[in-house]
Scaffold this motif. Structure first.
Motif, PDB file in Angstrom:
ATOM      1  N   LEU A 141       0.812  -1.211   0.000  1.00 14.18           N
ATOM      2  CA  LEU A 141       0.000   0.000   0.000  1.00 14.18           C
ATOM      3  C   LEU A 141       0.854   1.273   0.000  1.00 14.18           C
ATOM      4  CD1 LEU A 141      -2.853  -0.883   2.545  1.00 14.18           C
ATOM      5  CD2 LEU A 141      -2.970  -0.835   0.042  1.00 14.18           C
ATOM      6  N   ILE A 145       4.609   2.438  -7.021  1.00 12.53           N
ATOM      7  CA  ILE A 145       4.298   2.471  -8.454  1.00 12.53           C
ATOM      8  C   ILE A 145       5.010   3.658  -9.097  1.00 12.53           C
ATOM      9  CG2 ILE A 145       2.460   2.568 -10.185  1.00 12.53           C
ATOM     10  CD1 ILE A 145       0.547   1.616  -7.906  1.00 12.53           C
ATOM     11  N   SER A 158       0.987   5.479  -4.822  1.00 12.81           N
ATOM     12  CA  SER A 158       0.467   4.292  -4.128  1.00 12.81           C
ATOM     13  C   SER A 158      -0.868   3.860  -4.725  1.00 12.81           C
ATOM     14  CB  SER A 158       0.275   4.614  -2.641  1.00 12.81           C
ATOM     15  OG  SER A 158      -0.764   5.591  -2.487  1.00 12.81           O
ATOM     16  N   ILE A 159      -1.320   2.686  -4.322  1.00 15.70           N
ATOM     17  CA  ILE A 159      -2.646   2.209  -4.737  1.00 15.70           C
ATOM     18  C   ILE A 159      -3.710   3.186  -4.242  1.00 15.70           C
ATOM     19  CG2 ILE A 159      -4.357   0.380  -4.410  1.00 15.70           C
ATOM     20  CD1 ILE A 159      -2.025  -1.598  -4.236  1.00 15.70           C
TER      21      ILE A 159
END
Length: 197
Positions: A141, A145, A158-159
């Motif tokens: 989490l 990315i 992040s997600i």
């Protein structure tokens, strides 16, 4: 990433022939809180490395900001997109709160950034972030990315950031397209009825 999502949403809204009429009709509970929290967070982030006491307390400050932000989003959850924004912010809050109030950052993902950032991250000079390692909880989490070219601004997200920005996009599209169209239809209907009489 939030600013990117807002700007992109407005651009798409204008390309879809939307307008800003919906902004004038916007009525959020505790509407003053969001810009205040945002300004406060930016100020803490800007000065946390200049003042030792601020840097040491910044994780607690960020947690308070997140809690108040979550409360603001919950109070306004009936607006389109706000549930997704709430979920995205909560995911970021969750991974931060269980890792000492810091957002874990993947050093592999951070390789797309300036090398100076990675060195500062390793030495915990960026108080809002901490390097992701084997002791990190819910590391998936964190900021894992990487976003690079052809995207104009290299960054890692992040997600939670992705979910939050989808919600922001939905909300701004609603403001720029759905609400103005609804209001226009009301005006047309009223004018037509008046003509009948």
């Amino acid at each position: 990433m939030v600013f990117d999502g807002i700007i992109l949403s407005f651009i798409v809204g204008f390309l879809r022939k939307g307008n800003l009429k919906g902004l004038a009709q916007l009525n959020l509970k505790w509407g003053w809180m969001f810009p205040l929290l945002l300004a406060f967070e930016i100020a803490v982030f800007a000065f946390q490395n200049d003042f030792k006491i601020l840097g040491q307390a910044s994780n607690y400050i960020y947690m308070v900001i997140y809690i108040l932000g979550l409360l603001f989003l919950f109070l306004n959850r009936n607006n389109p997109g706000f549930i997704l924004i709430l979920i995205g912010v909560f995911l970021n809050f969750l991974v931060m709160v269980i890792n000492g109030g810091r957002m874990p950052v993947s050093l592999t993902a951070a390789s797309v950034l300036d090398p100076g950032y990675i060195e500062a991250l390793k030495h915990s000079l960026y108080a809002k972030h901490t390097a992701l390692n084997h002791s990190t909880h819910l590391g998936f989490l964190g900021d894992i990315i990487p976003i690079t070219k052809p995207y104009p601004r290299t960054q890692i997200i992040s997600i939670g950031d992705i979910v939050m920005n989808i919600g922001i996009f939905i909300f701004i599209q609603y403001l720029m397209l759905q609400r103005p169209r609804t209001e226009d239809k009301k005006v047309i209907t009223l004018s037509f009825e008046g003509g009948e009489k």
